[in-house]
Design a protein around this motif. Structure first.
Motif, PDB file in Angstrom:
ATOM      1  N   VAL A 808       0.829  -1.207   0.000  1.00 20.49           N
ATOM      2  CA  VAL A 808       0.000   0.000   0.000  1.00 20.49           C
ATOM      3  C   VAL A 808       0.859   1.250   0.000  1.00 20.49           C
ATOM      4  N   ASN A 809       1.947   1.207   0.723  1.00 24.79           N
ATOM      5  CA  ASN A 809       2.769   2.408   0.909  1.00 24.79           C
ATOM      6  C   ASN A 809       4.018   2.396   0.024  1.00 24.79           C
ATOM      7  N   ASN A 810       3.877   1.863  -1.168  1.00 21.73           N
ATOM      8  CA  ASN A 810       5.062   1.776  -2.032  1.00 21.73           C
ATOM      9  C   ASN A 810       5.551   3.139  -2.515  1.00 21.73           C
ATOM     10  N   GLU A 811       4.748   4.184  -2.305  1.00 23.19           N
ATOM     11  CA  GLU A 811       5.229   5.516  -2.649  1.00 23.19           C
ATOM     12  C   GLU A 811       6.133   6.085  -1.546  1.00 23.19           C
ATOM     13  N   ASP A 812       6.011   5.503  -0.370  1.00 24.28           N
ATOM     14  CA  ASP A 812       6.816   5.975   0.765  1.00 24.28           C
ATOM     15  C   ASP A 812       7.913   4.988   1.151  1.00 24.28           C
ATOM     16  N   LEU A 813       7.646   3.697   0.916  1.00 26.08           N
ATOM     17  CA  LEU A 813       8.594   2.663   1.328  1.00 26.08           C
ATOM     18  C   LEU A 813       9.207   1.961   0.119  1.00 26.08           C
ATOM     19  N   LEU A 814      10.499   1.740   0.193  1.00 21.99           N
ATOM     20  CA  LEU A 814      11.203   0.920  -0.796  1.00 21.99           C
ATOM     21  C   LEU A 814      11.457  -0.432  -0.142  1.00 21.99           C
ATOM     22  N   CYS A 815      10.957  -1.494  -0.746  1.00 23.27           N
ATOM     23  CA  CYS A 815      11.170  -2.855  -0.236  1.00 23.27           C
ATOM     24  C   CYS A 815      11.850  -3.675  -1.317  1.00 23.27           C
ATOM     25  N   VAL A 816      12.951  -4.283  -0.985  1.00 26.88           N
ATOM     26  CA  VAL A 816      13.714  -5.019  -2.000  1.00 26.88           C
ATOM     27  C   VAL A 816      14.281  -6.303  -1.401  1.00 26.88           C
ATOM     28  N   LEU A 817      14.511  -7.265  -2.279  1.00 25.88           N
ATOM     29  CA  LEU A 817      15.320  -8.450  -1.968  1.00 25.88           C
ATOM     30  C   LEU A 817      16.606  -8.317  -2.769  1.00 25.88           C
ATOM     31  N   ILE A 818      17.730  -8.382  -2.071  1.00 20.69           N
ATOM     32  CA  ILE A 818      19.040  -8.280  -2.707  1.00 20.69           C
ATOM     33  C   ILE A 818      19.795  -9.570  -2.416  1.00 20.69           C
ATOM     34  N   ASP A 819      20.501 -10.089  -3.404  1.00 23.09           N
ATOM     35  CA  ASP A 819      21.217 -11.345  -3.149  1.00 23.09           C
ATOM     36  C   ASP A 819      22.566 -11.082  -2.499  1.00 23.09           C
ATOM     37  N   ASP A 820      23.308 -12.164  -2.235  1.00 22.06           N
ATOM     38  CA  ASP A 820      24.554 -12.047  -1.481  1.00 22.06           C
ATOM     39  C   ASP A 820      25.663 -11.342  -2.255  1.00 22.06           C
ATOM     40  N   GLY A 821      25.485 -11.143  -3.550  1.00 21.32           N
ATOM     41  CA  GLY A 821      26.465 -10.384  -4.322  1.00 21.32           C
ATOM     42  C   GLY A 821      26.111  -8.913  -4.441  1.00 21.32           C
ATOM     43  N   GLY A 822      24.956  -8.535  -3.875  1.00 20.29           N
ATOM     44  CA  GLY A 822      24.524  -7.140  -3.947  1.00 20.29           C
ATOM     45  C   GLY A 822      23.690  -6.845  -5.178  1.00 20.29           C
ATOM     46  N   PHE A 823      23.121  -7.867  -5.810  1.00 18.88           N
ATOM     47  CA  PHE A 823      22.325  -7.675  -7.027  1.00 18.88           C
ATOM     48  C   PHE A 823      20.835  -7.707  -6.692  1.00 18.88           C
ATOM     49  N   LEU A 824      20.076  -6.824  -7.325  1.00 20.93           N
ATOM     50  CA  LEU A 824      18.640  -6.712  -7.085  1.00 20.93           C
ATOM     51  C   LEU A 824      17.922  -7.956  -7.606  1.00 20.93           C
ATOM     52  N   VAL A 825      17.082  -8.552  -6.733  1.00 19.59           N
ATOM     53  CA  VAL A 825      16.307  -9.742  -7.108  1.00 19.59           C
ATOM     54  C   VAL A 825      14.829  -9.399  -7.276  1.00 19.59           C
ATOM     55  N   LEU A 826      14.247  -8.696  -6.317  1.00 15.17           N
ATOM     56  CA  LEU A 826      12.836  -8.291  -6.405  1.00 15.17           C
ATOM     57  C   LEU A 826      12.666  -6.927  -5.750  1.00 15.17           C
ATOM     58  N   SER A 827      11.664  -6.176  -6.216  1.00 14.90           N
ATOM     59  CA  SER A 827      11.398  -4.852  -5.664  1.00 14.90           C
ATOM     60  C   SER A 827       9.894  -4.591  -5.672  1.00 14.90           C
ATOM     61  N   ASN A 828       9.457  -3.776  -4.726  1.00 10.17           N
ATOM     62  CA  ASN A 828       8.046  -3.389  -4.720  1.00 10.17           C
ATOM     63  C   ASN A 828       7.790  -2.172  -5.606  1.00 10.17           C
ATOM     64  N   GLN A 829       8.842  -1.667  -6.234  1.00 12.33           N
ATOM     65  CA  GLN A 829       8.709  -0.520  -7.130  1.00 12.33           C
ATOM     66  C   GLN A 829       8.609  -1.023  -8.580  1.00 12.33           C
ATOM     67  N   ASN A 830       7.469  -0.793  -9.179  1.00 12.94           N
ATOM     68  CA  ASN A 830       7.268  -1.307 -10.545  1.00 12.94           C
ATOM     69  C   ASN A 830       8.332  -0.805 -11.512  1.00 12.94           C
ATOM     70  N   HIS A 831       8.779   0.430 -11.343  1.00 14.50           N
ATOM     71  CA  HIS A 831       9.744   0.987 -12.292  1.00 14.50           C
ATOM     72  C   HIS A 831      11.135   0.364 -12.118  1.00 14.50           C
ATOM     73  N   GLN A 832      11.326  -0.442 -11.068  1.00 12.43           N
ATOM     74  CA  GLN A 832      12.625  -1.096 -10.862  1.00 12.43           C
ATOM     75  C   GLN A 832      12.639  -2.542 -11.354  1.00 12.43           C
ATOM     76  N   TRP A 833      11.501  -3.026 -11.836  1.00  4.72           N
ATOM     77  CA  TRP A 833      11.474  -4.425 -12.266  1.00  4.72           C
ATOM     78  C   TRP A 833      12.441  -4.697 -13.413  1.00  4.72           C
ATOM     79  N   ASP A 834      12.604  -3.701 -14.292  1.00  6.38           N
ATOM     80  CA  ASP A 834      13.519  -3.924 -15.411  1.00  6.38           C
ATOM     81  C   ASP A 834      14.987  -3.751 -14.999  1.00  6.38           C
TER      82      ASP A 834
END
Length: 1070
Positions: A808-834
């Motif tokens: 609900v609060n994706n405009e205020d909160l950034l939620c991400v899963l990052i792997d052990d190498g520091g690479f983005l795996v998943l994000s709650n920000q649609n514009h970061q999916w790519d």
């Protein structure tokens, strides 16, 4: 947040339990227990067996070498010198005559012009990767040596008899590759005959400058080069000196130590090196670049130069060769003999040889230079022009070879070289070398001859040595390696030079092939010392794709390879102590399992990729796995898995794993609906070489290596407990991912661990491929206050009494899963999916820096010394310095100028420039190809990140100056993921720092060489040294090498100039 983290962990674990099939695959293995045996890798026995096999292989080459060297010495001794020998009297195969004939129409014409050259027919031989003729030898003569000279013709005459010895050697050992005699005259005679590989530019190959010849022709050297840069050394002479020093450096190998200094009234090092340093490729490059900056000024002070050199050689507090000691002085001339310096430092024992080089055309008295060389067991040379540089900067090796020749049989010891690139296309090789001595005497009772005739060499391809090492029984992360006395690797899975220069050896240190630590330094030292040993260590390893670092346990076992300078090591993870060996004696079962490899079964059983291994001798290799599978099936229809032409171990294991993975489809995958859990595919990969993808259509988007042992996900899963996430690889310079048709996925894999009778092993990896877009939506729900996707969203804000969440609060909160190498795996920000798969610093630099600063991540920096870089565009804007002296109009009109040494030196430059064009305009190393298109070796700095010491949930505030940013971070149990929830940045000051992960080019060739030489790595030189013999005759100590000007040439050149000869493009040095 901890509640969200638990939900994420449970969802991932649930999906993997249902679809991964780890437990079911364990049961399948146990149900088929009668179809395989569990074998043990016993490290000590394994490494001793392989070392013994390598020793036997090399010993056969040693015996062939000794036969050749003995025969050569006897043939030369029996040979009668002929003063009147003519070129047409000698028939031989001139390898370069064929090498230049690329146009078939001109072939007969060209060959017909060589009356003394044989015409040969050749057949392709895969062992040599070349076309060869086994009935003849071939001869290569350097471009700057006249083939018709009396010396060369006599050399060709007596070496012809070696042909039969070469042939007999091959009869006794058909595995022999190139057998070569490198003569001190520059002639190379090699067997079998093959056309020379013609370079794109002028052929600068001279056997006397090859690494194997230099090593075999003399003992190690401590050399100090001093260069006169007084004011009289100007223009052309200084250019000649710079080139001469560079050529001199090329005569040194990694067993040698060197320093270079310039002098006038004072002496100073030309580079940052203040003492002798190892003459390795990188140090020599520093010297060569520094030499170009020398400037002539002041007055000549020989005393300063020689005192500096002697002080360098007397410094015992540094690592050095401790064998031949010498000073090489380049000057344009002088009157001072500096006898007092020699009396103080070198007499009466004369342990330091002095070589003097008179450079340029001048009228100085050269007697003092001759005297210096002759009274210090050295030699005097003259370098009047560029054409004399190469020959006169390498002939000092003949002087250094005298004690070796006089030592006789004691010096006849085979040495094995570093790895280097074969000039005839064999690839990476090592060479066994043996010196060949002149056994003739001038007459009865005369002194023994002290000249070295040359060096005999026999190549051994690294691939032939690799074939003696265990294949596939060590698992994906086990391997064999070998090092030499310098610590350079002879064998190692990470020895993969991207580009090779045949003029230089391939020198990758063991500590650069792996990630360096104290344990490995200790192992390396023990191996260099020739000891046996075993040690279990906890160490860091770099992933195959060089994006990740894993902390692992490895068992190192090592033994020396007797009769060589090499030591062999074996590295095994604990889980590779045991391995499976299939026992498919039931032919009906073989046929049943084999049918699951047929493409007709893929629709129902999933697509199968098979590892492109050497299953059978007649199997045609292909980079296309579909084609390779087709070739494999066609061959299997003709032969059985038990055929003698096939590797039964590989075939039986492949067919067994085909059946086992098919049973996984039958028991687990086929009845599951992948769409329910938003999965694109499920997969299994095995040690036996099978990768099965289900459903079949998912194979269209499968980009992993079909060889599991070369697949990063496979190797990392074996080294890590739990579930390993692998997002698609994205480079910051490339365009973002295209999210369409559900084709972009994230791999999640885990190893299957078996325990059979108390023996533990990991024979397979299973996993799923997540639909990125669907799981991004699922991630938002799992990190929210909703219990499932159908539940309506509840709006929460700062003023509400409920918790904010990632959905609900994706405009205020950034939620991400990052792997052990520091690479983005998943994000709650649609514009970061790519941007999934990118290093997180490229997505949110401020947050990634905070994670690093709070020890969630640790950084590891290392250097890749095997990289290839595109050539840098030449910086020729503006006025560049001229490569040759250009006279003015006034000079042309001045009659006195035409009779001067400067005029004659210029004419020689022009003459040699017509022949040796590349010497004047480019580095000789570029003679093999166009510098505009040829990649060159370079050093790349690599930075990887991996999880730090923080395991618990952690809250922190990022201070951004006039505002702050709160974040929470927590590791997800049993995964390689970090769950981060952070406030979105509110102010621009938060964009300050940015961590870099991408590989970067090191303009200074890696870590600062000036600092590295202060802490040299441990090494040992060859155990033999021949630098002194009481019977040495030092009376032959120098000669002039000038070319007196020809009146005809002078007149012709003058007429050409007066008639307006079009000028050649100006030569420039960059």
């Amino acid at each position: 947040m901890q509640h969200w983290a638990r939900r994420l962990e449970q969802e991932i674990d649930g999906v993997m339990r249902i679809f991964g099939g780890v437990q079911q695959l364990r049961e399948i293995y146990k149900d088929n227990r009668n179809l395989f045996e569990v074998q043990e890798n016993e490290p000590q026995k394994l490494v001793e067996k392989v070392a013994g096999d390598i020793e036997s292989l090399l010993d056969r080459k040693v015996q062939a070498l000794k036969r050749l060297a003995d025969a050569a010495e006897n043939f030369q001794k029996a040979h009668h010198w002929q003063d009147n020998i003519k070129e047409e009297d000698i028939m031989y195969y001139d390898a370069k005559a064929d090498a230049e004939l690329d146009d078939p129409e001109s072939e007969d014409v060209e060959r017909g012009s060589k009356t003394s050259t044989l015409r040969l027919d050749f057949i392709e031989d895969p062992n040599f990767k070349n076309k060869v003729n086994y009935s003849y030898t071939a001869v290569q003569i350097p471009t700057d040596i006249y083939k018709g000279s009396t010396v060369i013709l006599n050399e060709l005459n007596w070496t012809e008899a070696l042909e039969n010895v070469f042939i007999e050697n091959r009869r006794q050992d058909p595995t022999l590759l190139w057998q070569v005699l490198g003569s001190a005259t520059g002639v190379t005679r090699y067997y079998p005959a093959t056309p020379w590989r013609a370079p794109k530019k002028i052929d600068l190959y001279d056997v006397r400058r090859r690494p194997w010849y230099i090593q075999g022709a003399s003992s190690p050297k401590d050399m100090v080069i001093i260069v006169d840069v007084s004011g009289s050394v100007s223009g052309l002479t200084l250019k000649l000196m710079k080139t001469s020093v560079c050529e001199m450096l090329d005569t040194l190998s990694d067993d040698d130590y060197v320093n270079v200094a310039s002098f006038n009234e004072k002496a100073q090092p030309v580079s940052c090196f203040t003492h002798l340093v190892q003459a390795n490729v990188r140090n020599k490059k520093v010297f060569k670049e520094a030499v170009q900056g020398m400037v002539a000024k002041g007055t000549t002070g020989y005393k300063a130069g020689f005192e500096y050199a002697f002080d360098q050689l007397q410094n015992s507090n540094i690592t050095r060769a401790n064998c031949n000691k010498m000073i090489m002085m380049f000057t344009d001339g002088g009157e001072d003999r500096v006898q007092d310096v020699f009396e103080k430092y070198n007499w009466p024992n004369r342990t330091v040889r002095v070589f003097t080089f008179s450079v340029g055309q001048h009228n100085y008295d050269v007697t003092p230079l001759q005297w210096m060389a002759c009274t210090n067991k050295g030699y005097y040379f003259e370098i009047p022009s560029i054409g004399a540089i190469r020959i006169n900067t390498q002939e000092y090796l003949d002087v250094l070879g005298r004690p070796m020749v006089l030592a006789g049989k004691e010096a006849k010891q085979v040495q094995w070289t570093n790895v280097y690139e074969d000039a005839l296309g064999l690839g990476l090789v090592v060479t066994g070398t043996l010196p060949v001595f002149n056994l003739t005497q001038d007459g009865p009772g005369e002194k023994k001859n002290q000249l070295i005739l040359g060096v005999m060499g026999i190549d051994v391809a690294l691939n032939d040595i690799k074939r003696l090492t265990p294949n596939y029984t060590l698992g994906a992360n086990g391997y064999v390696f070998a090092i030499d006395l310098n610590g350079y690797v002879l064998l190692h899975p990470n020895l993969k030079p991207q580009t090779t220069n045949f003029r230089e050896p391939v020198t990758l240190d063991f500590l650069d092939a792996e990630l360096e630590d104290e344990n490995k330094e200790e192992i390396r030292r023990s191996m260099i010392d020739g000891n046996k040993g075993h040690k279990q260590i906890r160490t860091l390893v770099k992933s195959l794709d060089e994006r990740y670092i894993d902390e692992v346990i490895r068992n190192y076992t090592w033994v020396p390879i007797r009769s060589t300078n090499y030591s062999l090591g074996l590295v095994l993870p604990p889980y590779s102590t045991f391995y499976l060996q299939a026992n498919l004696s039931d032919q009906i079962l073989q046929v049943k399992y084999f049918e699951f490899l047929l493409p007709s079964s893929f629709e129902s059983e999933g697509h199968v990729f098979i590892a492109p291994r050497e299953y059978c001798k007649d199997l045609n290799a292909s980079d296309n796995n579909t084609e390779f599978l087709k070739n494999f099936i066609e061959l299997m229809e003709k032969v059985t898995p038990d055929s003698k032409q096939c590797n039964n171990f590989l075939l039986h294991n492949l067919i067994l794993d085909t059946g086992i993975t098919q049973q996984l489809v039958e028991r687990v995958w086929r009845d599951q609906d992948l769409n329910t859990y938003s999965l694109l595919a499920v997969f299994a990969a095995t040690d036996g070489g099978i990768t099965r993808i289900f459903p079949n259509k998912a194979a269209e988007d499968w980009t992993e290596n079909p060889e599991p042992f070369n697949a990063s996900f496979y190797r990392r899963s074996l080294d890590n407990h739990g579930y390993v996430f692998k997002p698609p690889h994205q480079d910051a310079l490339l365009r973002p991912l295209e999210l369409e048709n559900d084709t972009v996925g994230v791999l999640v894999s885990t190893a299957v661990e078996l325990s059979l009778g108390g023996r533990t092993l990991r024979p397979a990896v299973v996993g799923v491929k997540l639909d990125l877009e669907a799981w991004a939506e699922k991630f938002k729900v799992l990190a929210s206050n909703r219990t499932h996707q159908e539940q309506p969203q509840k709006q929460c804000g700062p003023s509400s009494h409920c918790e904010m969440d990632c959905e609900v609060n994706n405009e205020d909160l950034l939620c991400v899963l990052i792997d052990d190498g520091g690479f983005l795996v998943l994000s709650n920000q649609n514009h970061q999916w790519d941007q999934v798969g990118r290093f997180f610093s490229e997505v949110d630099a401020n947050l990634m820096l905070a994670l690093y600063n709070n020890s969630f991540y640790t950084r590891k920096e290392s250097y890749d010394y095997q990289a290839a870089c595109a050539p840098q565009p030449p910086g020729n804007l503006g006025a560049a310095p001229r490569g040759v002296f250009v006279p003015t109009i006034a000079d042309f009109l001045n009659l006195a100028w035409w009779t001067s040494a400067a005029a004659w030196s210029l004419f020689q430059q022009l003459l040699y420039g017509l022949i040796y064009h590349s010497w004047l305009q480019a580095d000789p190393a570029e003679a093999e190809g166009s510098p505009e298109t040829r990649e060159s070796s370079c050093v790349m700095k690599q930075t990887q990140y991996y999880f730090g010491t923080v395991n618990a949930s952690y809250n922190a505030i990022i201070d951004c100056g006039n505002c702050s940013r709160l974040f929470h971070a927590q590791r997800l149990t049993n995964t390689n993921l970090l769950f981060v929830v952070a406030e979105k940045p509110l102010c621009s000051q938060c964009e300050a720092g940015r961590l870099l992960q991408k590989e970067t080019h090191c303009p200074a060739d890696g870590p600062e060489q000036c600092e590295l030489v202060q802490r040299p790595r441990y090494r040992r030189g060859p155990h033999i040294c021949f630098d002194y013999n009481a019977t040495e005759d030092t009376s032959d100590c120098g000669r002039g090498a000038s070319f007196p000007p020809s009146l005809g040439i002078l007149v012709s050149l003058q007429l050409l100039l007066l008639l307006g000869l079009p000028p050649r493009p100006q030569l420039q040095v960059h």
